[in-house]
Design an enzyme around this catalytic site. Structure first.
Site, PDB file in Angstrom:
ATOM      1  N   THR A  94      47.536  92.203  40.870  1.00 16.26           N
ATOM      2  CA  THR A  94      46.350  91.394  41.395  1.00 16.26           C
ATOM      3  C   THR A  94      47.110  90.531  42.220  1.00 16.26           C
ATOM      4  O   THR A  94      46.759  91.568  43.579  1.00 16.26           O
ATOM      5  CB  THR A  94      45.353  90.477  40.667  1.00 16.26           C
ATOM      6  OG1 THR A  94      44.717  91.895  39.662  1.00 16.26           O
ATOM      7  CG2 THR A  94      44.300  90.224  41.721  1.00 16.26           C
ATOM      8  N   GLU A  97      40.080  82.840  37.212  1.00 15.47           N
ATOM      9  CA  GLU A  97      40.374  83.597  38.248  1.00 15.47           C
ATOM     10  C   GLU A  97      41.873  83.391  38.972  1.00 15.47           C
ATOM     11  O   GLU A  97      42.699  83.447  39.156  1.00 15.47           O
ATOM     12  CB  GLU A  97      39.368  84.102  38.501  1.00 15.47           C
ATOM     13  CG  GLU A  97      39.941  85.981  38.848  1.00 15.47           C
ATOM     14  CD  GLU A  97      39.508  87.137  38.308  1.00 15.47           C
ATOM     15  OE1 GLU A  97      40.271  86.480  36.702  1.00 15.47           O
ATOM     16  OE2 GLU A  97      39.754  88.086  38.360  1.00 15.47           O
TER      17      GLU A  97
HETATM   18  N1  HSE Z   1      38.359  91.835  44.400  1.00 16.81           N
HETATM   19  C1  HSE Z   1      39.629  92.000  43.689  1.00 16.81           C
HETATM   20  C2  HSE Z   1      40.649  92.675  44.165  1.00 16.81           C
HETATM   21  C3  HSE Z   1      39.603  92.030  41.961  1.00 16.81           C
HETATM   22  O1  HSE Z   1      40.446  93.546  44.592  1.00 16.81           O
HETATM   23  O2  HSE Z   1      41.624  91.677  44.623  1.00 16.81           O
HETATM   24  C4  HSE Z   1      40.768  92.132  41.529  1.00 16.81           C
HETATM   25  O3  HSE Z   1      40.726  90.697  40.489  1.00 16.81           O
END
Ligand code: HSE
Length: 301
Positions: free
Chosen positions: A184, A131
């Protein structure tokens, strides 16, 4: 020697639990086919469904890079030959944990090919590293439910507790993915770094309410608790028709509505499959009249 692994899409944050709550859905998901070959090295054979966006270079592709990391830690990177076929069934940058699903599938596949030297808990740090490679931050709220299934809570910083949470039988998620790209990485940069104490109190009350509601099967409490007053206001601007979709969902019987992961997918949480079906249909129609194509998925939580 070959394995084929499916890992599901995930809805991170569960609306109010930024970076700590998430759940897996039935579909979509990504697939990895992995083959043992004689010639040592880790190679990508093919990638489907990514519109040519993902690197074929095994050091730059997140899936193969994580597989290499694991083989290196086991001290067998130089000895083993592995080829990977990655089949993506969901778009990159959709807010559905696309990179996590691929990473988890890849790591699960190599562990299976090797005869399961690691437990799922031991695989988790590699998933988190994946990630980090994919979006610059190693949050575990997508990889944890993709690997463990169901609803998961991630707590702690260095040493993570991954806690599986129950979900009431009638709890459903209706997901709509408007076809716009929200990486993201970008969506994380929009978030304010400082939070007012009174907002923090509201938010952690909501998170506690979600956890309690899952255990006690209290749908009303879940509905009242799944609200995000900290992250959603900053990110909603990246999502077309966000507040119109929210209005449609809440006036059509959804318990709650918010952003899935970092968006642009949105999620309506409902009691019963039918509400999730009708809410997502109405949202899809609304988007379509505004010239935006979308996909919708309905799944038990
Ligand atoms: N928790 C993360 C965010 C999830 O909200 O950026 C996205 O991959």
């Amino acid at each position: 020697d070959k394995v084929r692994v499916f890992a599901p899409a995930t809805v991170a944050n569960m609306i109010c639990g930024f970076d700590i709550l998430g759940f897996a859905v039935d579909e979509p998901g990504d697939e990895v086919k992995m083959y043992r070959v004689a010639e040592p090295g880790v190679r990508i054979r093919s990638i489907q469904g990514d519109d040519g966006r993902l690197p074929m270079d095994a050091d730059r592709n997140t899936v193969s890079a994580c597989v290499k990391m694991l083989l290196d830690d086991l001290g067998i990177l130089q000895d083993i030959g592995v080829e990977i076929e990655l089949i993506k069934h969901m778009p990159i940058g959709s807010g559905l944990g696309s990179s996590s699903a691929s990473t988890v599938a890849g790591l699960f596949a190599i562990n299976t090919l090797l005869g399961n030297p690691l437990t799922k808990e031991e695989l988790m740090p590699y998933c988190v590293e994946g990630e980090r490679l994919a979006c610059g931050h190693g949050h575990a709220d997508n990889v944890a439910p993709a690997l463990m299934g169901g609803v998961t809570l991630v707590r702690g910083g260095e040493e993570l507790d991954i806690v599986k949470l129950p979900a009431p039988k009638e709890l459903y998620a209706g997901i709509v993915f408007p076809q716009v790209d929200v990486p993201t990485r970008d969506a994380r940069q929009l978030i304010k770094e400082k939070v007012l104490l009174k907002d923090a109190v509201t938010q952690w009350g909501n998170i506690a309410g979600v956890v309690a509601g899952l255990f006690t099967e209290d749908y009303e409490l879940l509905g009242r608790s799944m609200h995000d007053i900290i992250i959603e206001p900053s990110r909603a601007i990246l999502i077309p028709e966000f507040y119109a979709m929210k209005e449609i969902a809440l006036s059509s019987g959804a318990l709650s509505f918010g952003i899935s992961g970092s968006g642009p997918s949105v999620v309506a949480v409902t009691k019963g499959r039918e509400v999730a079906e009708s809410v997502t249909r109405k949202i899809q129609e609304h988007l379509s009249t505004n010239g935006i194509d979308s996909y919708r998925y309905v799944s038990a939580v």
